[in-house]
Design a protein around this motif. Structure first.
Motif, PDB file in Angstrom:
ATOM      1  N   GLY A 157     -11.977 -27.121  72.366  1.00 20.81           N
ATOM      2  CA  GLY A 157     -11.046 -26.018  72.591  1.00 20.81           C
ATOM      3  C   GLY A 157      -9.601 -26.367  72.339  1.00 20.81           C
ATOM      4  N   THR A 158      -9.339 -27.460  71.615  1.00 21.09           N
ATOM      5  CA  THR A 158      -7.960 -27.895  71.382  1.00 21.09           C
ATOM      6  C   THR A 158      -7.591 -27.895  69.905  1.00 21.09           C
ATOM      7  N   GLY A 159      -8.376 -27.211  69.082  1.00 24.82           N
ATOM      8  CA  GLY A 159      -8.136 -27.235  67.642  1.00 24.82           C
ATOM      9  C   GLY A 159      -6.820 -26.590  67.242  1.00 24.82           C
ATOM     10  N   ILE A 160      -6.203 -27.140  66.191  1.00 24.32           N
ATOM     11  CA  ILE A 160      -4.989 -26.575  65.588  1.00 24.32           C
ATOM     12  C   ILE A 160      -5.364 -26.159  64.170  1.00 24.32           C
ATOM     13  N   PHE A 161      -5.420 -24.850  63.937  1.00 21.64           N
ATOM     14  CA  PHE A 161      -5.932 -24.343  62.666  1.00 21.64           C
ATOM     15  C   PHE A 161      -4.803 -24.119  61.666  1.00 21.64           C
ATOM     16  N   PRO A 162      -5.044 -24.428  60.396  1.00 20.63           N
ATOM     17  CA  PRO A 162      -4.022 -24.156  59.371  1.00 20.63           C
ATOM     18  C   PRO A 162      -3.819 -22.655  59.207  1.00 20.63           C
ATOM     19  N   LEU A 163      -2.620 -22.279  58.816  1.00 22.23           N
ATOM     20  CA  LEU A 163      -2.296 -20.858  58.683  1.00 22.23           C
ATOM     21  C   LEU A 163      -3.161 -20.166  57.645  1.00 22.23           C
ATOM     22  N   SER A 164      -3.718 -20.937  56.714  1.00 20.94           N
ATOM     23  CA  SER A 164      -4.553 -20.343  55.666  1.00 20.94           C
ATOM     24  C   SER A 164      -5.993 -20.113  56.114  1.00 20.94           C
ATOM     25  N   SER A 165      -6.364 -20.563  57.316  1.00 26.08           N
ATOM     26  CA  SER A 165      -7.742 -20.422  57.783  1.00 26.08           C
ATOM     27  C   SER A 165      -8.061 -18.965  58.096  1.00 26.08           C
ATOM     28  N   ALA A 166      -9.367 -18.647  58.129  1.00 27.24           N
ATOM     29  CA  ALA A 166      -9.799 -17.276  58.405  1.00 27.24           C
ATOM     30  C   ALA A 166      -9.347 -16.824  59.791  1.00 27.24           C
ATOM     31  N   LEU A 167      -9.397 -17.740  60.773  1.00 21.05           N
ATOM     32  CA  LEU A 167      -8.984 -17.365  62.132  1.00 21.05           C
ATOM     33  C   LEU A 167      -7.518 -16.965  62.160  1.00 21.05           C
ATOM     34  N   CYS A 168      -6.671 -17.729  61.462  1.00 16.01           N
ATOM     35  CA  CYS A 168      -5.238 -17.442  61.494  1.00 16.01           C
ATOM     36  C   CYS A 168      -4.880 -16.239  60.631  1.00 16.01           C
ATOM     37  N   GLN A 169      -5.670 -15.983  59.612  1.00 17.13           N
ATOM     38  CA  GLN A 169      -5.437 -14.780  58.827  1.00 17.13           C
ATOM     39  C   GLN A 169      -5.724 -13.533  59.656  1.00 17.13           C
ATOM     40  N   ALA A 170      -6.742 -13.633  60.528  1.00 17.87           N
ATOM     41  CA  ALA A 170      -7.079 -12.491  61.383  1.00 17.87           C
ATOM     42  C   ALA A 170      -6.192 -12.426  62.624  1.00 17.87           C
ATOM     43  N   CYS A 213      -2.643 -21.508  65.814  1.00 15.17           N
ATOM     44  CA  CYS A 213      -2.386 -21.493  64.372  1.00 15.17           C
ATOM     45  C   CYS A 213      -1.064 -22.187  64.051  1.00 15.17           C
ATOM     46  N   ARG A 214      -1.159 -23.264  63.303  1.00 18.65           N
ATOM     47  CA  ARG A 214       0.042 -23.994  62.900  1.00 18.65           C
ATOM     48  C   ARG A 214      -0.341 -25.019  61.837  1.00 18.65           C
ATOM     49  N   ASP A 215       0.462 -25.107  60.821  1.00 16.86           N
ATOM     50  CA  ASP A 215       0.236 -26.137  59.812  1.00 16.86           C
ATOM     51  C   ASP A 215       0.773 -27.470  60.318  1.00 16.86           C
ATOM     52  N   VAL A 216      -0.017 -28.526  60.137  1.00 20.21           N
ATOM     53  CA  VAL A 216       0.423 -29.876  60.484  1.00 20.21           C
ATOM     54  C   VAL A 216       1.094 -30.459  59.245  1.00 20.21           C
ATOM     55  N   ILE A 217       2.376 -30.783  59.368  1.00 21.78           N
ATOM     56  CA  ILE A 217       3.191 -31.167  58.216  1.00 21.78           C
ATOM     57  C   ILE A 217       3.206 -32.687  58.031  1.00 21.78           C
ATOM     58  N   ASP A 218       3.061 -33.092  56.783  1.00 18.32           N
ATOM     59  CA  ASP A 218       3.187 -34.502  56.415  1.00 18.32           C
ATOM     60  C   ASP A 218       4.677 -34.839  56.361  1.00 18.32           C
ATOM     61  N   PRO A 219       5.165 -35.733  57.231  1.00 22.00           N
ATOM     62  CA  PRO A 219       6.611 -36.005  57.255  1.00 22.00           C
ATOM     63  C   PRO A 219       7.131 -36.699  56.002  1.00 22.00           C
ATOM     64  N   THR A 220       6.232 -37.249  55.188  1.00 22.32           N
ATOM     65  CA  THR A 220       6.702 -37.970  53.991  1.00 22.32           C
ATOM     66  C   THR A 220       7.054 -37.034  52.849  1.00 22.32           C
ATOM     67  N   ASN A 221       6.441 -35.833  52.810  1.00 15.56           N
ATOM     68  CA  ASN A 221       6.729 -34.922  51.699  1.00 15.56           C
ATOM     69  C   ASN A 221       7.006 -33.489  52.143  1.00 15.56           C
ATOM     70  N   GLY A 222       6.896 -33.207  53.455  1.00  9.44           N
ATOM     71  CA  GLY A 222       7.178 -31.868  53.957  1.00  9.44           C
ATOM     72  C   GLY A 222       6.092 -30.859  53.683  1.00  9.44           C
ATOM     73  N   LEU A 223       4.935 -31.296  53.178  1.00 11.77           N
ATOM     74  CA  LEU A 223       3.828 -30.389  52.887  1.00 11.77           C
ATOM     75  C   LEU A 223       2.776 -30.468  53.987  1.00 11.77           C
ATOM     76  N   GLY A 247      -6.186 -28.572  55.358  1.00 13.91           N
ATOM     77  CA  GLY A 247      -7.119 -28.318  56.453  1.00 13.91           C
ATOM     78  C   GLY A 247      -6.682 -28.917  57.772  1.00 13.91           C
ATOM     79  N   ASN A 248      -5.409 -29.336  57.869  1.00 13.84           N
ATOM     80  CA  ASN A 248      -4.891 -30.007  59.074  1.00 13.84           C
ATOM     81  C   ASN A 248      -5.671 -31.277  59.399  1.00 13.84           C
ATOM     82  N   VAL A 249      -6.096 -31.969  58.352  1.00 11.41           N
ATOM     83  CA  VAL A 249      -6.808 -33.236  58.520  1.00 11.41           C
ATOM     84  C   VAL A 249      -5.901 -34.358  58.018  1.00 11.41           C
ATOM     85  N   ILE A 250      -5.569 -35.282  58.913  1.00 13.79           N
ATOM     86  CA  ILE A 250      -4.743 -36.431  58.545  1.00 13.79           C
ATOM     87  C   ILE A 250      -5.669 -37.524  58.027  1.00 13.79           C
TER      88      ILE A 250
END
Length: 232
Positions: free
Chosen positions: A181-194, A201-211, A215-218
């Protein structure tokens, strides 16, 4: 009847104390006198009662306001308590007020989390005993008396705390895993689109390139191996 308000003194905002005080006839809490057998016990700094006798030790008390004798002239209200004395007969009283988790209901949050009631035991106990002073060389009946009172308070309490913890998959880098119950979903996911305003819903940003990480997978190569060894 005298309007009496009971609450927390405004002084607690700057002293950190939470003494119970009285406001009588709209007067300030610090304007009261707390007398025990005629002796002033008011805390001179905080205005609260300096001595709080056990209920079993009190013979009587009175609240005087506005009009009273000159001996009470320093305050706007007087709370006068008289302590009990012994009598010609030996009298003993013993009390125990018990609370524990067998008698109490579970808390709302512990119930919701499916946790058992936390450990809790509270004992408020005491005794009051008095009588005449009697000795081989003296009989104090009708003349000299003694009185003893004791009240104790013991409390042992555990607190239940609930929190959200990352799942093993999240600690391995997959922050979108929602198995705990602690998942952080990317904004492009179906859950966040709905549900674009969802707190999950939040994108996890890579600090090295700002992208955003796909899938929010490091990637595992980006995880500190020393930290990984410390994780459970």
């Amino acid at each position: 009847a005298a309007p009496i308000g009971i609450g927390t003194s405004p002084a607690s905002s700057w002293t950190g104390r939470s003494d119970s005080t009285l406001s009588i006839d709209g007067g300030r809490e610090t304007n009261n006198s707390f007398l025990v057998n005629g002796i002033e016990t008011r805390n001179s700094r905080f205005g609260s009662a300096g001595i709080r006798p056990s209920a079993d030790a009190i013979e009587e008390f009175s609240v005087q306001r506005s009009t009273f004798g000159a001996e009470f002239g320093r305050s706007s209200a007087i709370i006068n308590t008289t302590i009990r004395a012994g009598t010609n007969e030996l009298h003993l009283a013993v009390f125990e007020f018990l609370r524990n988790r067998n008698f109490d209901a579970n808390t709302f949050f512990a119930n919701r989390a499916g946790s058992r009631k936390p450990a809790f035991t509270q004992n408020n106990f005491g005794t009051a005993v008095g009588g005449p002073v009697v000795a081989p060389f003296y009989n104090g009946k009708d003349k000299t008396f003694w009185f003893f009172n004791y009240e104790g308070f013991r409390q042992r309490q555990a607190n239940t705390a609930t929190a959200l913890y990352p799942s093993p998959a999240q600690m391995a880098g997959n922050l979108a895993d929602d198995s705990w119950g602690t998942g952080i979903f990317p904004l492009s996911s179906a859950l966040c689109q709905a549900n674009p305003k969802s707190s999950k819903c939040r994108d996890v940003i890579d600090p090295t390139n700002g992208l955003a990480f796909p899938g929010n997978v490091i990637p595992g190569s980006r995880l500190d191996p020393i930290v990984q060894k410390q994780l459970p």
